[in-house]
Motif scaffolding. Sequence first.
Motif, PDB file in Angstrom:
ATOM      1  N   PRO A  66       0.808  -1.229   0.000  1.00  0.00           N
ATOM      2  CA  PRO A  66       0.000   0.000   0.000  1.00  0.00           C
ATOM      3  C   PRO A  66       0.838   1.274   0.000  1.00  0.00           C
ATOM      4  CG  PRO A  66      -0.915  -1.581   1.545  1.00  0.00           C
ATOM      5  CD  PRO A  66       0.406  -2.137   1.094  1.00  0.00           C
ATOM      6  N   ALA A  67       1.956   1.259   0.707  1.00  0.00           N
ATOM      7  CA  ALA A  67       2.782   2.464   0.830  1.00  0.00           C
ATOM      8  C   ALA A  67       3.601   2.747  -0.430  1.00  0.00           C
ATOM      9  CB  ALA A  67       3.712   2.339   2.026  1.00  0.00           C
ATOM     10  N   LYS A  68       3.855   1.719  -1.239  1.00  0.00           N
ATOM     11  CA  LYS A  68       4.699   1.892  -2.421  1.00  0.00           C
ATOM     12  C   LYS A  68       3.932   1.843  -3.738  1.00  0.00           C
ATOM     13  CE  LYS A  68       8.858  -0.088  -0.268  1.00  0.00           C
ATOM     14  NZ  LYS A  68       9.858  -1.183  -0.355  1.00  0.00           N
ATOM     15  N   ASP A  69       2.864   1.070  -3.762  1.00  0.00           N
ATOM     16  CA  ASP A  69       2.169   0.821  -5.028  1.00  0.00           C
ATOM     17  C   ASP A  69       0.892   1.628  -5.218  1.00  0.00           C
ATOM     18  OD1 ASP A  69       4.131  -1.068  -5.618  1.00  0.00           O
ATOM     19  OD2 ASP A  69       3.025  -2.662  -4.603  1.00  0.00           O
ATOM     20  N   LEU A  70       0.472   2.355  -4.172  1.00  0.00           N
ATOM     21  CA  LEU A  70      -0.747   3.155  -4.260  1.00  0.00           C
ATOM     22  C   LEU A  70      -0.477   4.592  -3.832  1.00  0.00           C
ATOM     23  CD1 LEU A  70      -3.232   0.628  -2.595  1.00  0.00           C
ATOM     24  CD2 LEU A  70      -3.285   1.339  -5.007  1.00  0.00           C
ATOM     25  N   LEU A  71      -1.121   5.532  -4.485  1.00  0.00           N
ATOM     26  CA  LEU A  71      -1.013   6.942  -4.110  1.00  0.00           C
ATOM     27  C   LEU A  71      -2.314   7.404  -3.464  1.00  0.00           C
ATOM     28  CD1 LEU A  71       0.713   8.716  -7.151  1.00  0.00           C
ATOM     29  CD2 LEU A  71       1.713   8.179  -4.927  1.00  0.00           C
ATOM     30  N   PRO A  72      -2.268   7.912  -2.226  1.00  0.00           N
ATOM     31  CA  PRO A  72      -3.474   8.459  -1.603  1.00  0.00           C
ATOM     32  C   PRO A  72      -3.878   9.753  -2.314  1.00  0.00           C
ATOM     33  CG  PRO A  72      -1.728   8.038   0.017  1.00  0.00           C
ATOM     34  CD  PRO A  72      -1.106   7.985  -1.336  1.00  0.00           C
ATOM     35  N   ILE A  73      -5.174   9.903  -2.580  1.00  0.00           N
ATOM     36  CA  ILE A  73      -5.691  11.109  -3.225  1.00  0.00           C
ATOM     37  C   ILE A  73      -6.442  11.979  -2.225  1.00  0.00           C
ATOM     38  CG2 ILE A  73      -7.188  12.040  -5.030  1.00  0.00           C
ATOM     39  CD1 ILE A  73      -6.663   9.489  -6.634  1.00  0.00           C
ATOM     40  N   VAL A  74      -7.438  11.383  -1.566  1.00  0.00           N
ATOM     41  CA  VAL A  74      -8.236  12.178  -0.624  1.00  0.00           C
ATOM     42  C   VAL A  74      -9.034  11.243   0.293  1.00  0.00           C
ATOM     43  CG1 VAL A  74     -10.207  12.391  -2.206  1.00  0.00           C
ATOM     44  CG2 VAL A  74      -9.869  14.104  -0.418  1.00  0.00           C
ATOM     45  N   LEU A  75      -9.177  11.625   1.542  1.00  0.00           N
ATOM     46  CA  LEU A  75     -10.052  10.927   2.481  1.00  0.00           C
ATOM     47  C   LEU A  75     -11.494  11.239   2.089  1.00  0.00           C
ATOM     48  CD1 LEU A  75     -10.270   9.367   5.269  1.00  0.00           C
ATOM     49  CD2 LEU A  75     -10.500  11.628   6.307  1.00  0.00           C
ATOM     50  N   THR A  76     -12.304  10.203   1.862  1.00  0.00           N
ATOM     51  CA  THR A  76     -13.683  10.444   1.432  1.00  0.00           C
ATOM     52  C   THR A  76     -14.672  10.453   2.595  1.00  0.00           C
ATOM     53  OG1 THR A  76     -13.669   8.114   0.737  1.00  0.00           O
ATOM     54  CG2 THR A  76     -13.529   9.775  -0.982  1.00  0.00           C
ATOM     55  N   SER A  77     -14.487   9.564   3.567  1.00  0.00           N
ATOM     56  CA  SER A  77     -15.369   9.609   4.735  1.00  0.00           C
ATOM     57  C   SER A  77     -14.804   8.765   5.869  1.00  0.00           C
ATOM     58  CB  SER A  77     -16.778   9.097   4.390  1.00  0.00           C
ATOM     59  OG  SER A  77     -16.812   7.681   4.345  1.00  0.00           O
ATOM     60  N   SER A  78     -15.358   8.977   7.032  1.00  0.00           N
ATOM     61  CA  SER A  78     -15.035   8.130   8.187  1.00  0.00           C
ATOM     62  C   SER A  78     -16.327   7.886   8.946  1.00  0.00           C
ATOM     63  CB  SER A  78     -13.987   8.788   9.088  1.00  0.00           C
ATOM     64  OG  SER A  78     -14.470  10.022   9.593  1.00  0.00           O
ATOM     65  N   GLN A  79     -16.285   6.927   9.845  1.00  0.00           N
ATOM     66  CA  GLN A  79     -17.486   6.529  10.562  1.00  0.00           C
ATOM     67  C   GLN A  79     -17.066   5.864  11.869  1.00  0.00           C
ATOM     68  OE1 GLN A  79     -19.862   3.874   8.209  1.00  0.00           O
ATOM     69  NE2 GLN A  79     -21.759   4.431   9.209  1.00  0.00           N
ATOM     70  N   PRO A  80     -17.636   6.291  12.975  1.00  0.00           N
ATOM     71  CA  PRO A  80     -17.284   5.628  14.230  1.00  0.00           C
ATOM     72  C   PRO A  80     -17.946   4.267  14.333  1.00  0.00           C
ATOM     73  CG  PRO A  80     -19.002   7.239  14.628  1.00  0.00           C
ATOM     74  CD  PRO A  80     -18.591   7.394  13.185  1.00  0.00           C
ATOM     75  N   ASN A  81     -17.328   3.380  15.088  1.00  0.00           N
ATOM     76  CA  ASN A  81     -17.997   2.158  15.492  1.00  0.00           C
ATOM     77  C   ASN A  81     -18.834   2.476  16.722  1.00  0.00           C
ATOM     78  OD1 ASN A  81     -16.959  -0.003  13.691  1.00  0.00           O
ATOM     79  ND2 ASN A  81     -14.989   0.626  14.512  1.00  0.00           N
ATOM     80  N   VAL A  82     -19.796   1.632  17.021  1.00  0.00           N
ATOM     81  CA  VAL A  82     -20.598   1.781  18.232  1.00  0.00           C
ATOM     82  C   VAL A  82     -20.542   0.472  18.998  1.00  0.00           C
ATOM     83  CG1 VAL A  82     -22.151   3.553  17.326  1.00  0.00           C
ATOM     84  CG2 VAL A  82     -22.706   1.127  16.975  1.00  0.00           C
ATOM     85  N   LEU A  83     -20.595   0.561  20.317  1.00  0.00           N
ATOM     86  CA  LEU A  83     -20.610  -0.637  21.150  1.00  0.00           C
ATOM     87  C   LEU A  83     -22.060  -1.048  21.395  1.00  0.00           C
ATOM     88  CD1 LEU A  83     -19.205  -2.774  22.853  1.00  0.00           C
ATOM     89  CD2 LEU A  83     -19.247  -1.179  24.784  1.00  0.00           C
ATOM     90  N   ALA A  84     -22.409  -2.240  20.946  1.00  0.00           N
ATOM     91  CA  ALA A  84     -23.773  -2.749  21.068  1.00  0.00           C
ATOM     92  C   ALA A  84     -23.817  -3.925  22.030  1.00  0.00           C
ATOM     93  CB  ALA A  84     -24.295  -3.178  19.702  1.00  0.00           C
ATOM     94  N   VAL A  85     -24.874  -3.963  22.845  1.00  0.00           N
ATOM     95  CA  VAL A  85     -25.145  -5.094  23.723  1.00  0.00           C
ATOM     96  C   VAL A  85     -26.616  -5.462  23.555  1.00  0.00           C
ATOM     97  CG1 VAL A  85     -23.373  -4.462  25.412  1.00  0.00           C
ATOM     98  CG2 VAL A  85     -25.709  -3.589  25.691  1.00  0.00           C
ATOM     99  N   ALA A  86     -27.003  -6.615  24.063  1.00  0.00           N
ATOM    100  CA  ALA A  86     -28.398  -7.023  23.993  1.00  0.00           C
ATOM    101  C   ALA A  86     -29.262  -6.069  24.813  1.00  0.00           C
ATOM    102  CB  ALA A  86     -28.551  -8.444  24.509  1.00  0.00           C
ATOM    103  N   ALA A  87     -30.505  -5.904  24.402  1.00  0.00           N
ATOM    104  CA  ALA A  87     -31.418  -5.023  25.128  1.00  0.00           C
ATOM    105  C   ALA A  87     -31.616  -5.471  26.566  1.00  0.00           C
ATOM    106  CB  ALA A  87     -32.765  -4.984  24.403  1.00  0.00           C
ATOM    107  N   SER A  88     -31.410  -6.754  26.813  1.00  0.00           N
ATOM    108  CA  SER A  88     -31.582  -7.314  28.159  1.00  0.00           C
ATOM    109  C   SER A  88     -30.323  -7.199  29.021  1.00  0.00           C
ATOM    110  CB  SER A  88     -31.972  -8.792  28.052  1.00  0.00           C
ATOM    111  OG  SER A  88     -30.979  -9.508  27.313  1.00  0.00           O
ATOM    112  N   HIS A  89     -29.250  -6.689  28.462  1.00  0.00           N
ATOM    113  CA  HIS A  89     -27.974  -6.597  29.200  1.00  0.00           C
ATOM    114  C   HIS A  89     -28.133  -5.677  30.402  1.00  0.00           C
ATOM    115  CE1 HIS A  89     -23.711  -6.107  30.033  1.00  0.00           C
ATOM    116  NE2 HIS A  89     -23.471  -7.099  29.188  1.00  0.00           N
ATOM    117  N   PRO A  90     -27.518  -6.038  31.543  1.00  0.00           N
ATOM    118  CA  PRO A  90     -27.656  -5.209  32.751  1.00  0.00           C
ATOM    119  C   PRO A  90     -26.984  -3.842  32.657  1.00  0.00           C
ATOM    120  CG  PRO A  90     -26.074  -6.985  33.108  1.00  0.00           C
ATOM    121  CD  PRO A  90     -26.767  -7.278  31.811  1.00  0.00           C
ATOM    122  N   ALA A  91     -25.989  -3.706  31.793  1.00  0.00           N
ATOM    123  CA  ALA A  91     -25.276  -2.425  31.682  1.00  0.00           C
ATOM    124  C   ALA A  91     -26.055  -1.447  30.830  1.00  0.00           C
ATOM    125  CB  ALA A  91     -23.893  -2.640  31.079  1.00  0.00           C
ATOM    126  N   LYS A  92     -26.240  -0.248  31.367  1.00  0.00           N
ATOM    127  CA  LYS A  92     -26.932   0.821  30.636  1.00  0.00           C
ATOM    128  C   LYS A  92     -25.955   1.896  30.149  1.00  0.00           C
ATOM    129  CE  LYS A  92     -31.154  -0.734  31.510  1.00  0.00           C
ATOM    130  NZ  LYS A  92     -30.820  -1.944  32.294  1.00  0.00           N
TER     131      LYS A  92
END
Length: 319
Positions: A107-133
Motif C-alpha cells: 500500500p505504501a509503495k504501489d498506491l497513491l493516496p488522493i483524498v479521504l472520502t469519509s469516516s465513521q465511528p464504530n458503536v458498542l452494542a449489547v443485547a437489550a436485556s444486558h444489565p449495563a446501561k
Amino acid sequence: MKKTFALLAGCAFGLAASAQSWPTKPVKLVVPAPAGSSLDFIARTLGDKLRERWKQPVLVENKAGAGGMLGMTAVAKAPADGYTLGIGFNGPIAFGPHMYKKMAYDPAKDLLPIVLTSSQPNVLAVAASHPAKTLPEFVSWAKKQGNKINYASVGAGSSSHLTMELFKSTAGFEATHVPFAGSPPAGISVASEETQALFTVAPALLPLIQGGRIRLLAATSLKRTETMKDLPTVAESGYPGFEALAWNGLFTAAGTSPDLVRRINADVNEVMKEKGVREAFAKQGLIIGGGSPDEFKTFIAAESLKWGAIITKVGISID
C-alpha cells in the motif's frame, strides 16, 4: 545548461497541461466491496457528481474479495494515468501489511493516496436485556465476568475486531473473539445473547435497534456525531483520547503524475462541499472527508502505526 532547464520546464508544463485536459475517456472507480455496501454508496454518489465535472462516464466496478485486497490489487497494478481509481479502507491499506504474510501489493509503495472520502465511528452494542446501561457499567460488569465473555465482530482483522481489542486493552478486561461473516449475523448473535458485545458501524445495526433487540452504549469518535448526538463517546465515558474510525478514501496507482493527483483531489473536495452530497453522506451516518493528498498520506501512516501495534500484540496473522 539552458537547454536542460528549458527541457525540464517544458516537461513540467506538459504534465500540468495534461492534468488540466484529463480525462479524455471514461474513468473506472473500483469498489473493493459488494454492490449496496457503504463503499458502493460513496463511489456512486461521488461518481455521479464527478461525471458532471469531468464530462466523462465514471464507471463503478465492484470487485469484492480477500478483505478488500482484490480490488486494491487491481488499482495498484493499473496504468499510472489516473483512469483507474479505487476506494480503499482500513483493512487493505492500514491493517493488511501487519496481518498478511504476503500481499500482492504494498500500500505504501504501489498506491497513491488522493483524498479521504469519509469516516465513521464504530458503536458498542449489547443485547437489550444486558444489565449495563452505560459504558462504565459495561466495563465494571465485564471485569467481574473474568474470561467468560464472548464478543462478536464482523470478521477477523476488521475494524470491528480491532476496535474491541483496543478497548479491551484500554479498559482492562478479558473477552473471547467470535468472528462472523458481516454485520447482520454478528448483530443477531448479540441480540440473541450468543455473544455479549459488538463494535461495528451503527447503520448496520439499525433494524435491531429499531426492533428493540439491542442497545448502544457508546461511539468511538472523539466527539459526538450529528447523527448520534445522544450517544456518548468512549472518550467522554472515562477513556480520554480513545478513537477508532472506519475510514475510506480514493487511491490510484503509484507513478501517477502529482499534478493529476492534485487535480482529482481538488475536484473531489469540491464535490464533497455540495449540500446534496453532504446530506446524503450524513443520512448514511458518514462523516464527510476532504483535505490534501499529503494530509491523507500522513493520516494513513498514523493509522498503520496505531493498529499495527494492536495487531502485533494480539497476534493476528492471516495467510
